[in-house]
Design a protein around this motif. Structure first.
Motif, PDB file in Angstrom:
ATOM      1  N   ARG A 176       0.835  -1.207   0.000  1.00  0.00           N
ATOM      2  CA  ARG A 176       0.000   0.000   0.000  1.00  0.00           C
ATOM      3  C   ARG A 176       0.865   1.251   0.000  1.00  0.00           C
ATOM      4  NH1 ARG A 176      -5.478  -0.097  -1.024  1.00  0.00           N
ATOM      5  NH2 ARG A 176      -6.658   1.383   0.254  1.00  0.00           N
ATOM      6  N   TRP A 177       1.939   1.244   0.830  1.00  0.00           N
ATOM      7  CA  TRP A 177       2.837   2.394   0.941  1.00  0.00           C
ATOM      8  C   TRP A 177       4.261   1.944   0.646  1.00  0.00           C
ATOM      9  CZ3 TRP A 177       0.329   6.904   1.510  1.00  0.00           C
ATOM     10  CH2 TRP A 177      -0.950   6.881   2.070  1.00  0.00           C
ATOM     11  N   ASN A 178       4.944   2.720  -0.169  1.00  0.00           N
ATOM     12  CA  ASN A 178       6.328   2.451  -0.539  1.00  0.00           C
ATOM     13  C   ASN A 178       7.209   3.545   0.045  1.00  0.00           C
ATOM     14  OD1 ASN A 178       6.101   0.113  -2.557  1.00  0.00           O
ATOM     15  ND2 ASN A 178       4.571   1.560  -3.312  1.00  0.00           N
ATOM     16  N   VAL A 179       8.056   3.167   1.002  1.00  0.00           N
ATOM     17  CA  VAL A 179       8.828   4.133   1.775  1.00  0.00           C
ATOM     18  C   VAL A 179      10.313   3.923   1.536  1.00  0.00           C
ATOM     19  CG1 VAL A 179       9.366   4.979   4.091  1.00  0.00           C
ATOM     20  CG2 VAL A 179       7.024   4.276   3.532  1.00  0.00           C
ATOM     21  N   PHE A 206       4.208   6.821  -2.774  1.00  0.00           N
ATOM     22  CA  PHE A 206       5.656   6.860  -2.609  1.00  0.00           C
ATOM     23  C   PHE A 206       6.007   7.899  -1.547  1.00  0.00           C
ATOM     24  CE2 PHE A 206       9.773   8.756  -4.053  1.00  0.00           C
ATOM     25  CZ  PHE A 206      10.577   7.660  -3.788  1.00  0.00           C
ATOM     26  N   LEU A 207       6.706   7.453  -0.507  1.00  0.00           N
ATOM     27  CA  LEU A 207       7.102   8.320   0.601  1.00  0.00           C
ATOM     28  C   LEU A 207       8.598   8.201   0.828  1.00  0.00           C
ATOM     29  CD1 LEU A 207       4.352   7.217   3.164  1.00  0.00           C
ATOM     30  CD2 LEU A 207       4.193   9.126   1.547  1.00  0.00           C
ATOM     31  N   VAL A 208       9.218   9.300   1.212  1.00  0.00           N
ATOM     32  CA  VAL A 208      10.637   9.313   1.552  1.00  0.00           C
ATOM     33  C   VAL A 208      10.778   9.857   2.963  1.00  0.00           C
ATOM     34  CG1 VAL A 208      12.923  10.180   0.950  1.00  0.00           C
ATOM     35  CG2 VAL A 208      11.260   9.711  -0.861  1.00  0.00           C
ATOM     36  N   VAL A 209      11.466   9.116   3.827  1.00  0.00           N
ATOM     37  CA  VAL A 209      11.806   9.613   5.158  1.00  0.00           C
ATOM     38  C   VAL A 209      13.317   9.833   5.196  1.00  0.00           C
ATOM     39  CG1 VAL A 209       9.821   8.582   6.292  1.00  0.00           C
ATOM     40  CG2 VAL A 209      11.938   7.281   6.173  1.00  0.00           C
ATOM     41  N   THR A 210      13.720  10.999   5.707  1.00  0.00           N
ATOM     42  CA  THR A 210      15.087  11.468   5.536  1.00  0.00           C
ATOM     43  C   THR A 210      15.605  12.087   6.826  1.00  0.00           C
ATOM     44  OG1 THR A 210      14.624  11.959   3.206  1.00  0.00           O
ATOM     45  CG2 THR A 210      16.551  13.013   4.159  1.00  0.00           C
ATOM     46  N   GLY A 211      16.927  12.020   7.019  1.00  0.00           N
ATOM     47  CA  GLY A 211      17.582  12.663   8.143  1.00  0.00           C
ATOM     48  C   GLY A 211      18.585  13.699   7.676  1.00  0.00           C
ATOM     49  N   ASP A 212      19.664  13.887   8.453  1.00  0.00           N
ATOM     50  CA  ASP A 212      20.866  14.629   8.096  1.00  0.00           C
ATOM     51  C   ASP A 212      20.795  16.143   8.274  1.00  0.00           C
ATOM     52  OD1 ASP A 212      23.625  14.684   6.765  1.00  0.00           O
ATOM     53  OD2 ASP A 212      22.494  15.976   5.410  1.00  0.00           O
ATOM     54  N   ALA A 213      19.678  16.796   7.971  1.00  0.00           N
ATOM     55  CA  ALA A 213      19.665  18.259   7.835  1.00  0.00           C
ATOM     56  C   ALA A 213      19.426  19.008   9.137  1.00  0.00           C
ATOM     57  CB  ALA A 213      18.623  18.679   6.801  1.00  0.00           C
ATOM     58  N   HIS A 214      19.114  18.322  10.237  1.00  0.00           N
ATOM     59  CA  HIS A 214      18.881  18.951  11.546  1.00  0.00           C
ATOM     60  C   HIS A 214      17.701  19.915  11.508  1.00  0.00           C
ATOM     61  CE1 HIS A 214      23.558  18.482  12.169  1.00  0.00           C
ATOM     62  NE2 HIS A 214      22.949  17.341  11.886  1.00  0.00           N
ATOM     63  N   ARG A 215      16.733  19.614  10.683  1.00  0.00           N
ATOM     64  CA  ARG A 215      15.511  20.406  10.588  1.00  0.00           C
ATOM     65  C   ARG A 215      14.421  19.534   9.993  1.00  0.00           C
ATOM     66  NH1 ARG A 215      16.237  25.280   8.934  1.00  0.00           N
ATOM     67  NH2 ARG A 215      18.447  25.244   9.510  1.00  0.00           N
ATOM     68  N   THR A 217       3.118  15.537  -9.203  1.00  0.00           N
ATOM     69  CA  THR A 217       3.674  15.186  -7.892  1.00  0.00           C
ATOM     70  C   THR A 217       3.771  13.668  -7.828  1.00  0.00           C
ATOM     71  OG1 THR A 217       2.703  17.132  -6.828  1.00  0.00           O
ATOM     72  CG2 THR A 217       3.337  15.303  -5.402  1.00  0.00           C
ATOM     73  N   ILE A 218       4.975  13.173  -7.573  1.00  0.00           N
ATOM     74  CA  ILE A 218       5.167  11.712  -7.603  1.00  0.00           C
ATOM     75  C   ILE A 218       5.306  11.107  -6.203  1.00  0.00           C
ATOM     76  CG2 ILE A 218       6.070  11.613  -9.958  1.00  0.00           C
ATOM     77  CD1 ILE A 218       8.492  11.320  -7.108  1.00  0.00           C
ATOM     78  N   GLY A 219       5.342  11.953  -5.179  1.00  0.00           N
ATOM     79  CA  GLY A 219       5.458  11.427  -3.829  1.00  0.00           C
ATOM     80  C   GLY A 219       5.578  12.536  -2.811  1.00  0.00           C
ATOM     81  N   THR A 220       5.916  12.155  -1.600  1.00  0.00           N
ATOM     82  CA  THR A 220       6.019  13.085  -0.470  1.00  0.00           C
ATOM     83  C   THR A 220       7.272  12.765   0.315  1.00  0.00           C
ATOM     84  OG1 THR A 220       3.608  12.903  -0.294  1.00  0.00           O
ATOM     85  CG2 THR A 220       4.757  14.095   1.460  1.00  0.00           C
ATOM     86  N   GLU A 221       7.994  13.808   0.708  1.00  0.00           N
ATOM     87  CA  GLU A 221       9.166  13.611   1.555  1.00  0.00           C
ATOM     88  C   GLU A 221       8.904  14.179   2.939  1.00  0.00           C
ATOM     89  OE1 GLU A 221      14.012  13.909   1.528  1.00  0.00           O
ATOM     90  OE2 GLU A 221      12.908  15.207   0.139  1.00  0.00           O
ATOM     91  N   PHE A 222       9.308  13.394   3.943  1.00  0.00           N
ATOM     92  CA  PHE A 222       9.278  13.831   5.325  1.00  0.00           C
ATOM     93  C   PHE A 222      10.721  13.919   5.804  1.00  0.00           C
ATOM     94  CE2 PHE A 222       5.225  11.722   4.617  1.00  0.00           C
ATOM     95  CZ  PHE A 222       4.325  12.660   5.124  1.00  0.00           C
ATOM     96  N   LEU A 223      11.257  15.126   5.807  1.00  0.00           N
ATOM     97  CA  LEU A 223      12.590  15.351   6.357  1.00  0.00           C
ATOM     98  C   LEU A 223      12.451  15.492   7.868  1.00  0.00           C
ATOM     99  CD1 LEU A 223      15.624  16.079   6.140  1.00  0.00           C
ATOM    100  CD2 LEU A 223      14.910  18.443   5.698  1.00  0.00           C
ATOM    101  N   GLY A 224      13.265  14.727   8.610  1.00  0.00           N
ATOM    102  CA  GLY A 224      13.175  14.730  10.062  1.00  0.00           C
ATOM    103  C   GLY A 224      14.358  15.413  10.704  1.00  0.00           C
ATOM    104  N   THR A 225      14.116  16.084  11.794  1.00  0.00           N
ATOM    105  CA  THR A 225      15.156  16.813  12.497  1.00  0.00           C
ATOM    106  C   THR A 225      16.103  15.872  13.231  1.00  0.00           C
ATOM    107  OG1 THR A 225      15.527  18.657  14.022  1.00  0.00           O
ATOM    108  CG2 THR A 225      13.818  17.079  14.633  1.00  0.00           C
ATOM    109  N   SER A 226      17.048  16.461  13.946  1.00  0.00           N
ATOM    110  CA  SER A 226      18.039  15.682  14.688  1.00  0.00           C
ATOM    111  C   SER A 226      17.550  15.382  16.098  1.00  0.00           C
ATOM    112  CB  SER A 226      19.352  16.462  14.768  1.00  0.00           C
ATOM    113  OG  SER A 226      19.165  17.668  15.485  1.00  0.00           O
TER     114      SER A 226
END
Length: 526
Positions: A361-364, A411-420, A437-446
């Motif tokens: 259902r969800w591709n991460v 399509f979802l992307v979960v990401t780190g690194d940026a401290h925000r 729009t082909i997907g959504t990114e969730f950038l996560g803080t530190s």
């Protein structure tokens, strides 16, 4: 959160300057528990399980159980106070926390060559079920950990909850976020890199790095990991749920790329010399995290990218955005060079083939550096980070075109690194906001890197103004909780107001929603 109770003898501080110059320890192949004799009656100089326990990479029939024996975790030889010999460690898995119903048990030999770490790959468990586990050695019993197996392949799964996190600089702040994460009801934790920081320095909050010098040799990395893993909040988060992990740059060296070191605190290293350092960093990473033998390093090589499935609800593809990338550009006008790679051809083909065949259902994607375009400058002249996917724009376009061609949904992307933190639509053409729009990114803080942070900073103002595909921004510390359902998913951005002292409360700064079959951010509840 209290500091660990382990104190460093004065001789450790006096010897500090010599640690970084130590030679890399050559690792031996771990032996099976059936070889050699039992070590049940071995005498150790203290409690063996100071670094806690963990589990990871869950399958429908089992998980990896991890611990590392270290009665003197900060010993300068990097062996944690253990004898230079193999030790038999027994493990148990039970259906109840008090171990009245033990369903699996076994033994592993912890060898000096692999830092007396244990990676027990348990099979024969039931799918989609909570279990408890523990270890025994020399008459001692470890803390109890809680884990969970994955659902059966294709099982109709109505919901799932996982957290993701990254970037925990010991010198920048307390790991308070992990105290709160450990209390969440999670099926899984995904850690996206910078588990340790390799640099020198004491910081400003009374949590200096040990050793104080930058890490180069395996001995250095082992001691640094021991320091981090002594943190009680980090241990609690590991005990609470299985983890899926992947390294980023600081787990070896800041901004490294392929066989290239990056000049920061020392001159650019010869690639052959840097490969030795990467081998040391990789080995210490493996020794200290719940990884399968398929991820065991072979010198400077390590299998990081892999795929995990959770019923019919989630396919999780864990990426390696460091080992196979080209070196970062100094001229950003070249970022669209079609020959440049961030994943490498083999990983890129593996990823697209797997996403094209997915029935989840969800591709991460578990991704280390942000995939969205991020213009860092106010006004018409754009500037971009050359360390993220913006520095490999043609490679990103190949990936996005491949997703569109294969009609990959949800399509979802979960990401780190940026401290925000940022939630953003992923556009087929970022220059045309009307493009698909082909997907959504969730950038996560530190967790702690960057210090306390603020709700909004000047870069956040610029990002939201210059990048209309970004729908939310915050630059406090914390972690993210992803709730997957059949009809929609949402990510809660959980933040703490400060990390310079212990005891901060946690709150949900925003919840960002995506609907099934409709890529991109549906709405933000703040």
């Amino acid at each position: 959160m209290s500091q660990p109770s382990f104190k460093l003898p004065r001789r450790h501080f006096l010897a500090l300057g010599g640690v970084a110059a130590g030679a890399t320890i050559l690792a031996a192949e771990p032996a099976s528990a059936s070889s050699g004799t039992s070590n049940d009656h071995i005498t150790l100089p203290g409690y063996a399980f100071t670094l806690g326990v963990a589990s990871g990479d869950p399958l429908p029939d089992g998980v990896v159980l991890w611990t590392r024996l270290a009665p003197e975790p900060l010993a300068l030889d990097g062996l944690g106070g253990m004898p230079d010999r193999a030790v038999t460690v027994r493990w148990e898995v039970a259906e109840d926390e008090k171990f009245r119903r033990v369903v699996r048990h076994g033994a592993e030999r912890a060898t000096a060559g692999w830092g007396h770490s244990v990676h027990a790959e348990v099979h024969g468990l039931r799918p989609d079920r909570v279990y408890w586990y523990r270890f025994r050695v020399a008459g001692q019993v470890s803390p109890v950990g809680r884990t969970r197996t994955a659902p059966r392949p294709g099982a109709n799964l109505q919901s799932m909850t996982f957290a993701f996190a990254s970037c925990q600089a010991y010198t920048d702040g307390f790991f308070t976020a992990y105290e709160h994460m450990a209390r969440e009801d999670l099926d899984l934790v995904v850690h996206l890199g910078d588990y340790i920081y390799e640099g020198a320095g004491a910081g400003t909050i009374g949590r200096p790095h040990f050793p104080l010098a930058e890490t180069f040799a395996l001995t250095d990395y082992r001691i640094r990991y021991s320091q981090y893993k002594l943190d009680p909040a980090l241990q609690a988060a590991h005990r609470a749920a299985p983890w899926v992990v992947a390294p980023d740059d600081h787990d070896v060296e800041n901004n490294w790329a392929g066989d290239h070191s990056q000049p920061d605190t020392e001159p650019d290293q010869d690639p052959a010399v840097f490969r030795l350092r990467r081998a040391a960093g990789y080995q210490a990473y493996y020794e200290n995290l719940p990884l399968r033998r398929s991820s065991m390093p072979r010198g400077p090589e390590m299998q990081v990218y892999r795929r995990l499935a959770f019923g019919d609800l989630l396919q999780l593809d864990v990426l390696d955005t460091r080992r196979f990338r080209d070196q970062q550009l100094t001229d950003q006008s070249l970022r669209w060079d079609p020959n440049r790679q961030i994943l490498g051809a083999k990983q890129e083909q593996w990823l697209l083939a797997g996403l094209g065949a997915s029935r989840a259902r969800w591709n991460v994607l578990g991704n280390q550096v942000f995939a969205m375009e991020a213009d860092h400058t106010d006004g018409p002249a754009g500037t971009y980070s050359m360390d993220g996917w913006d520095g490999y724009a043609a490679a990103r376009q190949r990936l996005f075109d491949g997703l569109a061609k294969r009609n990959v949904e949800n399509f979802l992307v979960v990401t780190g690194d940026a401290h925000r933190s940022v939630a953003a639509d992923l556009k087929l053409n970022f220059a045309d906001q009307n493009s698909r729009t082909i997907g959504t990114e969730f950038l996560g803080t530190s967790i702690s890197s960057g210090g306390n942070g603020t709700d909004m900073d000047s870069l956040g103002v610029t990002w939201l103004a210059e990048n209309p595909h970004m729908k939310f921004h915050n630059s406090q510390r914390g972690y993210q909780v992803v709730h997957l359902g059949r009809r929609e998913m949402h990510t809660d951005y959980r933040v703490v107001p400060y990390v310079n002292v212990p005891g901060a409360p946690v709150a949900t700064r925003a919840s960002v929603y995506v609907q099934h079959g409709r890529p991109g951010v549906a709405h933000v509840s703040a």
